[in-house]
Design a protein around this motif. Structure first.
Motif, PDB file in Angstrom:
ATOM      1  N   GLU A  27       0.824  -1.210   0.000  1.00  0.00           N
ATOM      2  CA  GLU A  27       0.000   0.000   0.000  1.00  0.00           C
ATOM      3  C   GLU A  27       0.862   1.266   0.000  1.00  0.00           C
ATOM      4  OE1 GLU A  27      -0.631  -2.550   2.387  1.00  0.00           O
ATOM      5  OE2 GLU A  27      -2.111  -3.393   1.030  1.00  0.00           O
ATOM      6  N   ASP A  28       2.111   1.132   0.472  1.00  0.00           N
ATOM      7  CA  ASP A  28       3.012   2.276   0.529  1.00  0.00           C
ATOM      8  C   ASP A  28       3.734   2.514  -0.791  1.00  0.00           C
ATOM      9  OD1 ASP A  28       2.392   2.563   3.223  1.00  0.00           O
ATOM     10  OD2 ASP A  28       4.039   1.262   3.852  1.00  0.00           O
ATOM     11  N   LEU A  29       3.556   1.613  -1.738  1.00  0.00           N
ATOM     12  CA  LEU A  29       4.242   1.748  -3.014  1.00  0.00           C
ATOM     13  C   LEU A  29       3.706   2.956  -3.776  1.00  0.00           C
ATOM     14  CD1 LEU A  29       4.265  -1.996  -4.095  1.00  0.00           C
ATOM     15  CD2 LEU A  29       6.188  -0.668  -3.232  1.00  0.00           C
ATOM     16  N   PRO A  30       4.540   3.567  -4.597  1.00  0.00           N
ATOM     17  CA  PRO A  30       4.063   4.702  -5.386  1.00  0.00           C
ATOM     18  C   PRO A  30       2.988   4.260  -6.370  1.00  0.00           C
ATOM     19  CG  PRO A  30       6.236   4.022  -6.119  1.00  0.00           C
ATOM     20  CD  PRO A  30       5.922   3.215  -4.902  1.00  0.00           C
ATOM     21  N   PRO A  31       2.154   5.182  -6.805  1.00  0.00           N
ATOM     22  CA  PRO A  31       1.114   4.820  -7.775  1.00  0.00           C
ATOM     23  C   PRO A  31       1.744   4.279  -9.053  1.00  0.00           C
ATOM     24  CG  PRO A  31       0.939   7.132  -7.119  1.00  0.00           C
ATOM     25  CD  PRO A  31       2.155   6.586  -6.472  1.00  0.00           C
ATOM     26  N   LEU A  32       1.013   3.403  -9.692  1.00  0.00           N
ATOM     27  CA  LEU A  32       1.477   2.855 -10.968  1.00  0.00           C
ATOM     28  C   LEU A  32       1.363   3.925 -12.043  1.00  0.00           C
ATOM     29  CD1 LEU A  32      -0.341  -0.589 -10.783  1.00  0.00           C
ATOM     30  CD2 LEU A  32       2.090  -0.164 -10.416  1.00  0.00           C
ATOM     31  N   PRO A  33       2.218   3.873 -13.060  1.00  0.00           N
ATOM     32  CA  PRO A  33       2.108   4.859 -14.140  1.00  0.00           C
ATOM     33  C   PRO A  33       0.789   4.699 -14.885  1.00  0.00           C
ATOM     34  CG  PRO A  33       3.811   3.232 -14.639  1.00  0.00           C
ATOM     35  CD  PRO A  33       3.306   2.929 -13.263  1.00  0.00           C
ATOM     36  N   PRO A  34       0.281   5.783 -15.440  1.00  0.00           N
ATOM     37  CA  PRO A  34      -0.979   5.687 -16.188  1.00  0.00           C
ATOM     38  C   PRO A  34      -0.811   4.858 -17.459  1.00  0.00           C
ATOM     39  CG  PRO A  34      -0.027   7.878 -16.407  1.00  0.00           C
ATOM     40  CD  PRO A  34       0.828   7.135 -15.431  1.00  0.00           C
ATOM     41  N   VAL A  35      -1.860   4.135 -17.790  1.00  0.00           N
ATOM     42  CA  VAL A  35      -1.862   3.297 -18.987  1.00  0.00           C
ATOM     43  C   VAL A  35      -2.015   4.196 -20.214  1.00  0.00           C
ATOM     44  CG1 VAL A  35      -3.083   1.434 -20.173  1.00  0.00           C
ATOM     45  CG2 VAL A  35      -2.885   1.396 -17.684  1.00  0.00           C
ATOM     46  N   PRO A  36      -1.182   4.022 -21.228  1.00  0.00           N
ATOM     47  CA  PRO A  36      -1.308   4.833 -22.443  1.00  0.00           C
ATOM     48  C   PRO A  36      -2.673   4.619 -23.115  1.00  0.00           C
ATOM     49  CG  PRO A  36       0.753   3.614 -22.458  1.00  0.00           C
ATOM     50  CD  PRO A  36      -0.052   3.094 -21.304  1.00  0.00           C
ATOM     51  N   PRO A  37      -3.169   5.617 -23.812  1.00  0.00           N
ATOM     52  CA  PRO A  37      -4.487   5.517 -24.457  1.00  0.00           C
ATOM     53  C   PRO A  37      -4.659   4.290 -25.349  1.00  0.00           C
ATOM     54  CG  PRO A  37      -3.663   7.760 -24.597  1.00  0.00           C
ATOM     55  CD  PRO A  37      -2.556   6.933 -24.018  1.00  0.00           C
ATOM     56  N   ASP A  38      -3.593   3.855 -26.027  1.00  0.00           N
ATOM     57  CA  ASP A  38      -3.705   2.683 -26.906  1.00  0.00           C
ATOM     58  C   ASP A  38      -4.071   1.407 -26.152  1.00  0.00           C
ATOM     59  OD1 ASP A  38      -2.959   4.334 -28.953  1.00  0.00           O
ATOM     60  OD2 ASP A  38      -0.970   3.451 -29.249  1.00  0.00           O
ATOM     61  N   TYR A  39      -3.834   1.403 -24.857  1.00  0.00           N
ATOM     62  CA  TYR A  39      -4.077   0.201 -24.053  1.00  0.00           C
ATOM     63  C   TYR A  39      -5.191   0.385 -23.018  1.00  0.00           C
ATOM     64  CZ  TYR A  39       0.243  -1.539 -26.038  1.00  0.00           C
ATOM     65  OH  TYR A  39       1.204  -1.959 -26.920  1.00  0.00           O
ATOM     66  N   ALA A  40      -5.663   1.587 -22.837  1.00  0.00           N
ATOM     67  CA  ALA A  40      -6.586   1.905 -21.746  1.00  0.00           C
ATOM     68  C   ALA A  40      -7.864   1.068 -21.730  1.00  0.00           C
ATOM     69  CB  ALA A  40      -6.937   3.397 -21.780  1.00  0.00           C
ATOM     70  N   PHE A 105      -1.622  -5.840 -19.394  1.00  0.00           N
ATOM     71  CA  PHE A 105      -1.489  -6.093 -20.827  1.00  0.00           C
ATOM     72  C   PHE A 105      -0.448  -5.161 -21.442  1.00  0.00           C
ATOM     73  CE2 PHE A 105      -2.399  -5.869 -25.289  1.00  0.00           C
ATOM     74  CZ  PHE A 105      -2.775  -7.158 -25.622  1.00  0.00           C
ATOM     75  N   TRP A 106      -0.507  -3.893 -21.066  1.00  0.00           N
ATOM     76  CA  TRP A 106       0.439  -2.894 -21.576  1.00  0.00           C
ATOM     77  C   TRP A 106       1.871  -3.292 -21.247  1.00  0.00           C
ATOM     78  CZ3 TRP A 106       1.876   1.557 -18.030  1.00  0.00           C
ATOM     79  CH2 TRP A 106       2.839   2.394 -18.622  1.00  0.00           C
ATOM     80  N   ARG A 107       2.113  -3.693 -19.997  1.00  0.00           N
ATOM     81  CA  ARG A 107       3.471  -4.034 -19.581  1.00  0.00           C
ATOM     82  C   ARG A 107       3.990  -5.292 -20.265  1.00  0.00           C
ATOM     83  NH1 ARG A 107       6.164   0.254 -18.080  1.00  0.00           N
ATOM     84  NH2 ARG A 107       5.506   1.111 -16.124  1.00  0.00           N
ATOM     85  N   VAL A 108       3.132  -6.282 -20.434  1.00  0.00           N
ATOM     86  CA  VAL A 108       3.566  -7.493 -21.138  1.00  0.00           C
ATOM     87  C   VAL A 108       3.823  -7.163 -22.611  1.00  0.00           C
ATOM     88  CG1 VAL A 108       2.908  -9.829 -21.853  1.00  0.00           C
ATOM     89  CG2 VAL A 108       2.426  -9.061 -19.523  1.00  0.00           C
ATOM     90  N   SER A 109       3.005  -6.295 -23.178  1.00  0.00           N
ATOM     91  CA  SER A 109       3.161  -5.930 -24.597  1.00  0.00           C
ATOM     92  C   SER A 109       4.399  -5.083 -24.852  1.00  0.00           C
ATOM     93  CB  SER A 109       1.943  -5.134 -25.076  1.00  0.00           C
ATOM     94  OG  SER A 109       0.795  -5.907 -25.020  1.00  0.00           O
ATOM     95  N   GLU A 110       4.563  -4.040 -24.070  1.00  0.00           N
ATOM     96  CA  GLU A 110       5.603  -3.037 -24.334  1.00  0.00           C
ATOM     97  C   GLU A 110       6.860  -3.196 -23.494  1.00  0.00           C
ATOM     98  OE1 GLU A 110       5.473  -0.908 -26.793  1.00  0.00           O
ATOM     99  OE2 GLU A 110       3.388  -1.223 -27.342  1.00  0.00           O
ATOM    100  N   GLY A 111       6.824  -4.105 -22.507  1.00  0.00           N
ATOM    101  CA  GLY A 111       7.968  -4.245 -21.614  1.00  0.00           C
ATOM    102  C   GLY A 111       7.966  -3.139 -20.577  1.00  0.00           C
ATOM    103  N   VAL A 112       8.982  -3.129 -19.744  1.00  0.00           N
ATOM    104  CA  VAL A 112       9.078  -2.129 -18.685  1.00  0.00           C
ATOM    105  C   VAL A 112      10.373  -1.349 -18.893  1.00  0.00           C
ATOM    106  CG1 VAL A 112       9.170  -1.731 -16.201  1.00  0.00           C
ATOM    107  CG2 VAL A 112       7.782  -3.600 -17.106  1.00  0.00           C
ATOM    108  N   PRO A 113      10.258  -0.038 -19.152  1.00  0.00           N
ATOM    109  CA  PRO A 113      11.459   0.772 -19.377  1.00  0.00           C
ATOM    110  C   PRO A 113      12.441   0.693 -18.204  1.00  0.00           C
ATOM    111  CG  PRO A 113       9.471   2.038 -19.833  1.00  0.00           C
ATOM    112  CD  PRO A 113       9.037   0.752 -19.206  1.00  0.00           C
ATOM    113  N   LYS A 114      13.695   0.780 -18.504  1.00  0.00           N
ATOM    114  CA  LYS A 114      14.783   0.774 -17.529  1.00  0.00           C
ATOM    115  C   LYS A 114      14.866  -0.536 -16.747  1.00  0.00           C
ATOM    116  CE  LYS A 114      14.594   5.753 -17.093  1.00  0.00           C
ATOM    117  NZ  LYS A 114      14.273   6.894 -16.268  1.00  0.00           N
ATOM    118  N   THR A 115      14.323  -1.613 -17.318  1.00  0.00           N
ATOM    119  CA  THR A 115      14.469  -2.941 -16.721  1.00  0.00           C
ATOM    120  C   THR A 115      14.844  -3.915 -17.844  1.00  0.00           C
ATOM    121  OG1 THR A 115      12.212  -3.779 -17.082  1.00  0.00           O
ATOM    122  CG2 THR A 115      12.575  -2.430 -15.097  1.00  0.00           C
TER     123      THR A 115
END
Length: 153
Positions: A27-40, A105-115
């Motif tokens: 619960e203390d984790l920062p908010p997740l980044p917003p999903v891009p419109p193509d995946y929303a 879905f977005w993360r599996v599709s596009e990967g995670v930047p800087k990882t």
């Protein structure tokens, strides 16, 4: 402040945190980044989270048995436990239940930047991405198929 006093202060603050129950949690984790419109608007097809055939196919893809370029288990482990630094622990429902269908879905599709998580778009069809997600979802539910009722926006 002397070195002894500083050490004593740090020890007292640490004990206070432990005993007050204020340790970091999901619960203390920062908010997740917003999903891009193509995946929303992405939403798991009806019954997809618990479909045995989809989960079986997702397992093959996850373990790298489908295509050599896709092997989620090389970082996330065969049981969802990370084997590489920085990989998410897919066994932890406090983390996994934070993901909306669209976010995951977005993360599996596009990967995670800087990882090290690579994009799978172009390597997997949309149906195969959903299958992998359904398979991964089991890790946070004791290895059993489960719906996503744990997700709270």
């Amino acid at each position: 402040m002397t070195r002894r006093n500083a050490s004593l202060s740090a020890l007292i603050m640490g004990c206070t945190l432990v005993f007050s129950g204020s340790m970091a949690s999901a619960e203390d984790l920062p908010p997740l980044p917003p999903v891009p419109p193509d995946y929303a608007d992405k939403k798991m097809p009806a019954g997809g989270w618990t479909d045995p055939k989809a989960i079986e196919e997702g397992g093959k893809i996850y373990r790298g048995e489908f295509k050599t370029e896709v092997n989620c288990s090389s970082c996330h482990g065969k049981d969802g436990a990370p084997v590489k630094k920085g990989a998410r622990d897919l066994r932890d429902p406090k983390l996994v239940c934070r993901f909306s269908d669209a976010f995951w879905f977005w993360r599996v599709s596009e990967g995670v930047p800087k990882t090290k998580m690579k994009a799978n778009k172009g390597l997997l069809s949309e149906e195969q991405i959903w299958q992998v997600m359904a398979y991964e979802n089991q890790f946070s539910h004791g290895g059993k198929p489960a719906d996503r009722s744990c997700y709270k926006p």
